[in-house]
Each structure stands twice: as C-alpha cells, then as structure tokens.
Design a protein around this motif. Structure first.
Motif, PDB file in Angstrom:
ATOM      1  N   ASN A  83     -18.597 178.622  12.928  1.00 52.23           N
ATOM      2  CA  ASN A  83     -19.562 179.137  13.955  1.00 52.23           C
ATOM      3  C   ASN A  83     -20.250 180.387  13.221  1.00 52.23           C
ATOM      4  O   ASN A  83     -21.627 180.633  13.384  1.00 52.23           O
ATOM      5  N   SER A 129     -27.044 177.903  19.228  1.00 51.48           N
ATOM      6  CA  SER A 129     -26.097 176.914  20.192  1.00 51.48           C
ATOM      7  C   SER A 129     -24.664 177.483  20.189  1.00 51.48           C
ATOM      8  O   SER A 129     -23.953 177.035  21.054  1.00 51.48           O
ATOM      9  N   GLY A 130     -24.205 178.540  19.434  1.00 54.69           N
ATOM     10  CA  GLY A 130     -22.813 178.800  19.798  1.00 54.69           C
ATOM     11  C   GLY A 130     -22.447 179.662  20.815  1.00 54.69           C
ATOM     12  O   GLY A 130     -23.181 180.352  21.315  1.00 54.69           O
ATOM     13  N   TYR A 131     -20.986 179.398  21.311  1.00 57.38           N
ATOM     14  CA  TYR A 131     -20.666 180.019  22.424  1.00 57.38           C
ATOM     15  C   TYR A 131     -20.285 181.416  22.313  1.00 57.38           C
ATOM     16  O   TYR A 131     -20.537 182.290  23.065  1.00 57.38           O
ATOM     17  N   LYS A 132     -19.717 181.587  21.245  1.00 49.98           N
ATOM     18  CA  LYS A 132     -19.205 182.769  20.839  1.00 49.98           C
ATOM     19  C   LYS A 132     -20.088 183.667  20.092  1.00 49.98           C
ATOM     20  O   LYS A 132     -20.604 183.087  19.109  1.00 49.98           O
ATOM     21  N   ASP A 133     -19.881 185.013  20.235  1.00 49.07           N
ATOM     22  CA  ASP A 133     -20.659 185.787  19.200  1.00 49.07           C
ATOM     23  C   ASP A 133     -19.629 186.329  18.368  1.00 49.07           C
ATOM     24  O   ASP A 133     -18.268 186.654  18.654  1.00 49.07           O
ATOM     25  N   TYR A 170     -25.660 174.165   9.495  1.00 45.64           N
ATOM     26  CA  TYR A 170     -24.580 173.484  10.262  1.00 45.64           C
ATOM     27  C   TYR A 170     -23.951 172.571   9.581  1.00 45.64           C
ATOM     28  O   TYR A 170     -22.761 172.380   9.274  1.00 45.64           O
ATOM     29  N   LYS A 205     -23.838 181.247  12.521  1.00 44.92           N
ATOM     30  CA  LYS A 205     -24.772 182.000  13.299  1.00 44.92           C
ATOM     31  C   LYS A 205     -25.284 183.289  12.600  1.00 44.92           C
ATOM     32  O   LYS A 205     -26.178 183.826  12.762  1.00 44.92           O
ATOM     33  N   GLY A 260     -12.994 176.545  13.535  1.00 43.87           N
ATOM     34  CA  GLY A 260     -14.101 176.628  14.318  1.00 43.87           C
ATOM     35  C   GLY A 260     -14.633 177.883  14.255  1.00 43.87           C
ATOM     36  O   GLY A 260     -16.149 177.941  14.178  1.00 43.87           O
ATOM     37  N   ASP A 261     -14.119 178.881  14.214  1.00 40.31           N
ATOM     38  CA  ASP A 261     -14.949 180.330  14.247  1.00 40.31           C
ATOM     39  C   ASP A 261     -15.582 180.644  12.941  1.00 40.31           C
ATOM     40  O   ASP A 261     -16.905 181.279  12.957  1.00 40.31           O
ATOM     41  N   ARG A 265     -27.007 170.587  17.042  1.00 41.29           N
ATOM     42  CA  ARG A 265     -26.509 171.949  17.012  1.00 41.29           C
ATOM     43  C   ARG A 265     -27.701 172.787  16.255  1.00 41.29           C
ATOM     44  O   ARG A 265     -28.010 172.364  15.025  1.00 41.29           O
TER      45      ARG A 265
END
Ligand code: ADP
Ligand code: MG
Lengths: 247, 280
Positions: A130, A219-223, A140, A134, A126-127, A215
C-alpha cells in the motif's frame, strides 16, 4: 527456516515506522554491506541488524536467521578459500589473503541478507504494498507482484515441508547429513515449484475476483505518514551508506 | 438474475466434458444449494457463473451464461466482480494478505469505498461471521475453519448482489456451519442477495436453501424447490446423494398411507408430523 520470513505481530517503534522508510533502511544496510571493504564495518552492520531485531522484539528470530545464514555463509567461505590463490600460503590450500577475502565475502553476504529478511518480519506485506502504491507511486500491479513474490517463499517452504513429511511417513529417511537431505529433496523441487506456481496463479484470479484491477492510488484505507522514528532512521540510512563507501 | 443455457464445457486437454448441457434459471433473491459427488462439475458450474470460465480457464465452451442479463463472455472478470462475490473452494489460495484485517480490507480498498464506510463494514462483517477476536491474527496461524470464516467475511464485506460459495463449510464444525448458513439466509431474506452455495451437507441445504440443484457427471440431474427434489430420494441415493433422515422418515410414513403429500425437510416439521400421526 520455517516462519523466519513471516511477519511477527507487535507494537514496537519499528513496527510503527513507515514501511517505506523500513524498506529504505534495509536496502541501505544492504548497499553499505556491498560497498564496504572493512571486516570491522561489516561486523558492525551485523550488530546493527541484531540491534534492530531486538528493538522490533524479534531478537530470537534474528538469531535463528543469523544461524541459518551462517551455514550458507560458511559454504561461501569454504568455496572462496578453495578458489582464491593469491597471498601467502597459511596451511594446505589456504592463503592469508584468501582467508580475509573469504571472510569478507561471507560476512557481506550475511550482512546483506539479514536486513531484508528482518524488514519482512517486521513489516506487513500489505502495508508495504500500500505504501509503495500510495506514497512512492509504484503502479499497483508491480507492488502486488512484489508482495506475491514475498508470499511465495514461505508458501514454497511449507509445501516442501508437507511433501517431505508425507515422504517420511512412507518410509523415506530424511535424517542424516545436509548432503543426503539435499539429494533427497532435489527431485521434489520441480513438482513443488509447479504446485506453488499454480497456487499463486489461483490467488491472482481470486484477487481479480475481488477487484484487483479497480485499485487506484487513492483507494488505500490506511495512510502512511512519517512518524518520529522515521527521520532519524533516514539519517541512519545516509550515514550507513556513506560509511560503507568510505571503509 | 443468473441464466444458464445449454452450457457445455470441456477443460483444455481434458477428454470428458466437465459440464454437459446444463440449463438453469436462478431468480433474484433465490437461495440455491448445489450438491453432488466430487467431480460432478459443481466447482466448474460456479466458475462459469463468476466468469473464471471462460476468462481464466480455457476450453471448449458451448451455450451461454448471463448474469443480470449480461453474457459473461462480454464482461471482464472485474465487471463481474462488482456483481458477484465468490468464496472459492481452495481457501488457502484465496487468502492473499498477511493478517485477517488486511484480508477483509483488501476488496473494500480495491472497490475504492470511502474510509468511514470501509471501517463500518469491517467491524460489521467481523462481528457477523464471529471472527472479531481474530482481527489482528496472522492468517498463517489460523485453523482451516477459521480461514474459511475469513474468506467468507472478505467476500460478504463487499456486499455483492450475488454470492457464490464453493463448499464454504468444508472445514467447519457443525455449529459454525449452521452459523454461516443462518447468516447467508438472513442476508438472502433481508437484503435480497441471491445465494448459490455448493455444499455436501444435505441437511444444511434442506433447511436453508429454497432450491436444490443436484449434479452428477457434469449434468444437472434435478433442479427445483427443495421439497420437490427431495421426493426423488431413490434416484438421489443412486447418484450418491443421501437424503436427510427426516426425509426418509417422512417418505416412509407417506408410503404406509399415514400422511399425505407433505414432505418434511427439517426435524421440527418431522416432529410435528409424527405427533399428528400418533394422535390421529
Ligand atoms: N482445471 C482443470 N483442468 C482440467 N480438468 C478439470 C479442471 N478442474 C476440474 N476438472 C475436471 O472437471 C470435472 C469436474 O470437476 P469439478 O467441477 O471440480 O467437480 P466438483 O467441484 O463437483 O468436485 C472433474 O472431472 C475434474 O477432473
Ligand atoms: Mg469442487
């Protein structure tokens, strides 16, 4: 081989490294292995792989991975010996140059596969997806396809194991040499592939039902900022590729 | 909210219709339990509601399904995903991330919610479904029941107006099954979320659902308030749906003329009824 490519949870500096830098590092080790023509350098790359595995707290897994790859490497080695005809004959069909080339080929193969497998074991898919979207601005769709492909491998293997267990419980004897195993497992491959493809297809629909197409890059939650370990790692990448080309 | 009209569907290549002539009207805030033997068409019905049919599975499609007044034929799966959330029967196929946390984050990230909102919903839903302790676990190490809870949490986090669940408690123990259904009931009551749940455990449905839909061989045999549908216990048995024991007891009391007209659907109700009979 089970579980060797799956993510291992942890909190080492390798785990915390930027996923893209990890990917870059793995690709660079891989590239260095292909570029280099020196046995010593290839062996050094293997040592680096193991060291990275140890630093990520998965030394045992790295060893098992190495053992698995050694088997495939051995096969390559023998094949290469069989077909390489130049150089001085040593014994039977083996020539000195043949042995050297075969050893390099096998080592190169192992040194190229190890870092990619280790990277998968130390980075959440997932990371990786993302960060690709990002930071690297990969669309995506493509990043998701990559992560689906990565997920496909353990899925396929666990299906395979399930079918083999089911067959074994109905009296098929899978014990014995690798050749026998392959002969018994080969006819299962097509139905297994179909099951796995259907599963992936199903999860693509499930993803769509949870907003896959919505997506965007934002829209990612983590940076995924660059951390302290990332700069030295990038320097290591450059150094490895350079050394690989020189040697 | 959900309006199904004369729906008939034949999967491509199949000889028999998976659904034939199904019509049902589900109001906003309804809690519908769908029950029936396997192969009855329950999953197919849900697939028609979330748009997977006709957008993904092809076949002969007659009739119409409208969600919030819009025909599912005219909306994309993505548009529908904003309104209706689905917990699929095949949980393994639905979980597409490596860890529990990532799985719950997945839809929230897709929907592009603000970070603070995502964090709050993540915490809340993990707590509600009782999997806060699994947060950092890798999905491949979970049991079937735990995976089911993750799948439910991942959909609940999106707070859809309509929740479609396909046998969400299939691998759960009785206590966890009740926990899931109490949670659904609470969301249904407090937030007015419309719930359609396929479920094999009739006792759960009779206790928590307000309406019951009984399917058999692609047809909707009964659809109405739980108590009314359970009155047809003989027909239900024939279809292969066993009524809860309290319903059988209550029907027996009624047949013997000891009670009149009130069908008990929960143990508490039956207990009160039996007390009344014994005392009176
Ligand atoms: N993808 C498919 N392709 C062809 N036939 C299907 C497919 N899925 C389900 N069916 C058939 O449709 C009928 C209804 O299935 P389903 O809706 O899954 O039933 P239930 O969920 O009630 O067990 C069954 O006869 C089944 O064999
Ligand atoms: Mg089903």
């Amino acid at each position: 081989m089970k579980g060797l490519l799956e993510y291992t949870e942890g909190n080492t500096f390798i785990h915390r490294m930027n996923p893209l830098v990890k990917l870059l590092l793995a690709l660079c080790v891989c590239a260095a292995a292909f570029a280099s023509d020196s046995l010593a350098f290839l062996a050094a790359l293997l040592a680096i792989d193991l060291a990275l595995g140890a630093a990520g707290g998965v030394f045992g897994k790295a060893l098992r991975l190495l053992a698995g790859l050694l088997k495939a490497g051995l096969l390559l080695f023998v094949l290469q010996l069989l077909f390489f005809r130049e150089g001085r004959p040593l014994f039977l069909f083996v020539t000195d140059e043949g042995a050297l080339t075969a050893a390099k080929l096998a080592l190169r193969f192992i040194a190229a596969c190890m870092p990619l497998a280790l990277m998968l074991g130390l980075t959440r898919t997932g990371d990786l997806t993302n960060a690709l979207v990002k930071t690297a601005h990969v669309p995506y769709k493509y990043a998701f396809t990559l992560s689906a492909a990565i997920r496909f491998i353990p899925l396929f293997m666990s299906e395979m194991e399930g079918v083999m267990e089911a067959q074994a419980s109905r009296g098929v004897d899978f014990d014995g040499g690798p050749l026998k195993k392959i002969r018994l497992a080969l006819p299962l491959c097509v139905p297994l592939l179909m099951i796995s493809v259907r599963k992936i297809d199903g999860s693509a629909v499930a993803a769509e039902a949870r907003g896959f197409n919505l997506r965007g890059r934002a829209s990612g939650y983590k940076d995924y900022p660059l951390g302290t370990a990332d700069l030295p790692a990038a320097a290591l990448c450059a150094a490895l590729v350079a050394l690989g080309i020189i040697t | 909210m959900i309006s199904v009209k004369d729906l008939t569907f034949v999967y491509e290549g199949a000889r028999k219709a998976a659904l034939s002539g199904v019509s049902m009207e589900i109001r906003q805030g309804g809690f519908v339990g769908v029950i029936g033997p396997s192969g009855a068409g329950k999953t197919t019905l849900l697939s028609c509601m979330n748009g997977i049919i006709p957008h993904h599975f092809k076949g002969d499609y007659y009739g119409s399904v409208k969600i919030c007044g819009k025909d599912t034929f005219d909306c994309s799966l993505t548009e529908l995903s904003l309104v209706a959330g689905t917990v699929f029967q095949d949980v393994d196929g639905m979980l597409i991330n490596a860890t529990v946390e990532d799985e719950v984050l997945y839809g929230l990230e897709n929907f592009g919610l603000p970070k603070a909102e995502i964090a709050a919903r993540l915490e809340e839903v993990l707590e509600e479904v009782g999997i806060a302790g699994l947060r950092r676990r890798s999905i491949s190490t979970l049991s079937g029941g735990q995976k089911q809870k993750v799948a439910i949490a991942a959909v609940l986090a999106l707070r859809p107006q309509i929740l479609l669940l396909d046998e969400p408690t299939g691998e759960l123990d009785p206590a966890s099954s009740r926990l899931v259904f109490s949670l659904l009931k609470r969301l249904n009551r407090e937030r007015g979320i419309t719930v359609v749940a396929v479920e094999q455990k009739i006792m759960l449905l009779s206790e928590f659902a307000s309406e019951l839909a009984v399917m058999s061989e692609g047809r909707l045999e009964f659809f109405g308030p739980v108590r009314e549908v359970l009155r047809h216990s003989e027909e239900l048995e024939k279809i292969g749906v066993n009524c809860p024991r309290v319903v059988a007891l209550s029907r027996e009391l009624e047949k013997r003329g000891l009670t009149a007209g009130t069908l008990c659907v929960s143990v508490d109700e039956a207990e009160a009824e039996v007390r009344r009979v014994l005392e009176g």
